[in-house]
Write a protein that holds these residues in place. Structure first.
Motif, short mmCIF file in Angstrom:
data_model
loop_
_atom_site.label_atom_id
_atom_site.label_comp_id
_atom_site.label_asym_id
_atom_site.label_seq_id
_atom_site.Cartn_x
_atom_site.Cartn_y
_atom_site.Cartn_z
N SER A 103 0.66 -1.30 -0.08
CA SER A 103 0.04 -0.04 -0.33
C SER A 103 0.98 1.16 -0.08
O SER A 103 0.42 2.51 0.10
CB SER A 103 -0.81 0.14 1.24
N TRP A 104 2.19 1.33 -0.02
CA TRP A 104 3.07 2.33 0.17
C TRP A 104 2.88 3.19 -1.26
O TRP A 104 2.86 2.66 -2.16
CB TRP A 104 4.47 1.95 0.43
N ALA A 105 2.88 4.70 -0.88
CA ALA A 105 2.77 5.56 -2.00
C ALA A 105 4.21 5.28 -2.58
O ALA A 105 4.30 5.73 -4.06
CB ALA A 105 2.53 6.76 -1.50
N VAL A 106 5.29 5.46 -1.98
CA VAL A 106 6.41 5.02 -2.50
C VAL A 106 6.93 3.76 -2.35
O VAL A 106 7.42 3.37 -1.23
CB VAL A 106 7.65 6.16 -2.02
N GLY A 144 8.01 11.31 2.95
CA GLY A 144 6.88 10.26 2.50
C GLY A 144 7.56 9.16 2.84
O GLY A 144 6.88 8.12 3.41
N GLN A 148 6.36 6.24 6.06
CA GLN A 148 5.86 5.02 5.86
C GLN A 148 6.89 3.74 6.42
O GLN A 148 6.20 2.82 6.96
CB GLN A 148 5.61 4.65 4.35
#
Length: 209
Positions: A103-106, A144, A148
């Motif tokens: 689910s990590w954006a990065v 970010g 995370q």
């Protein structure tokens, strides 16, 4: 969490250890054979007392085999789903870590379990060691990214009861470790358990370009 015998994290003592062995196999076995599969020593008489107790509660089935008795876990018992879940605590933990990492954006290039927990030797006082490989185009101070990673570490500690320690390298830094023959690379090649992203084989055996 007791990583060698996860069942013992919730069912302490010999009962949990015996149930853990029975949950891993459908093959009928004698009490003495079961005692030999325990990760730490227990007397055959102690194992037999536990088996007798489990049989009396219907959790284990005993069948005669000549002069011996063969034991199997009763997978029709209403307690079996709970026993199965407890026996798979280690894998359930890794599945949770993987789900969060996805689910990590990065996205991470890779996340691996390593150290004593990867070898199935860690107990309640052992760290849960994660190695995270950061993409080269992501700065190690990126807010970010840091958020995370910190969140995953905190969640993994809550999920397992073990302190989660994260070791982080960029992809290029991992390549540098390989080129310099660092001992960590040897340990990772031997023990690392892939959780998300590229596997240890895909990264650690790659030739420098």
């Amino acid at each position: 969490m007791q990583f060698p015998e996860p069942m013992s994290s919730v069912v302490p003592g010999l009962h949990g250890r015996v149930l853990g062995v029975l949950a891993r196999t459908e093959r009928p076995m004698t009490g003495r054979a079961l005692a030999g599969l325990l990760r730490s020593h227990a007397s055959p008489s102690g194992v037999q007392r536990v088996l007798d107790d489990l049989v009396s509660n219907g959790v284990v089935i005993a069948e005669p085999a000549g002069r011996a008795r063969l034991y199997t876990l009763n997978r029709q018992h209403v307690a079996y789903p709970a026993i199965d879940q407890l026996a798979r605590l280690r894998q359930l933990l890794l599945d949770r870590i993987k789900a969060e990492a996805k689910s990590w954006a990065v996205p991470a290039k890779a996340i691996w379990l390593f150290g004593s927990t990867a070898r199935g030797q860690g107990g309640t006082d052992s760290d849960l060691d994660l190695l995270i490989v950061r993409p080269d185009d992501v700065d190690d101070s990126d807010p970010g990214w840091l958020e995370q990673v910190d969140t995953l570490s905190a969640h993994a500690s809550l999920w397992s009861g073990n302190s989660c320690e994260v070791v982080e390298y960029s992809a290029q830094e991992v390549q540098d470790l390989i080129n310099h023959g660092e001992r960590l690379v040897t340990e990772l090649r031997r023990d690392a358990v892939p959780i998300a992203g590229s596997t240890p084989r895909q990264i650690l055996y790659r030739k420098a370009g």
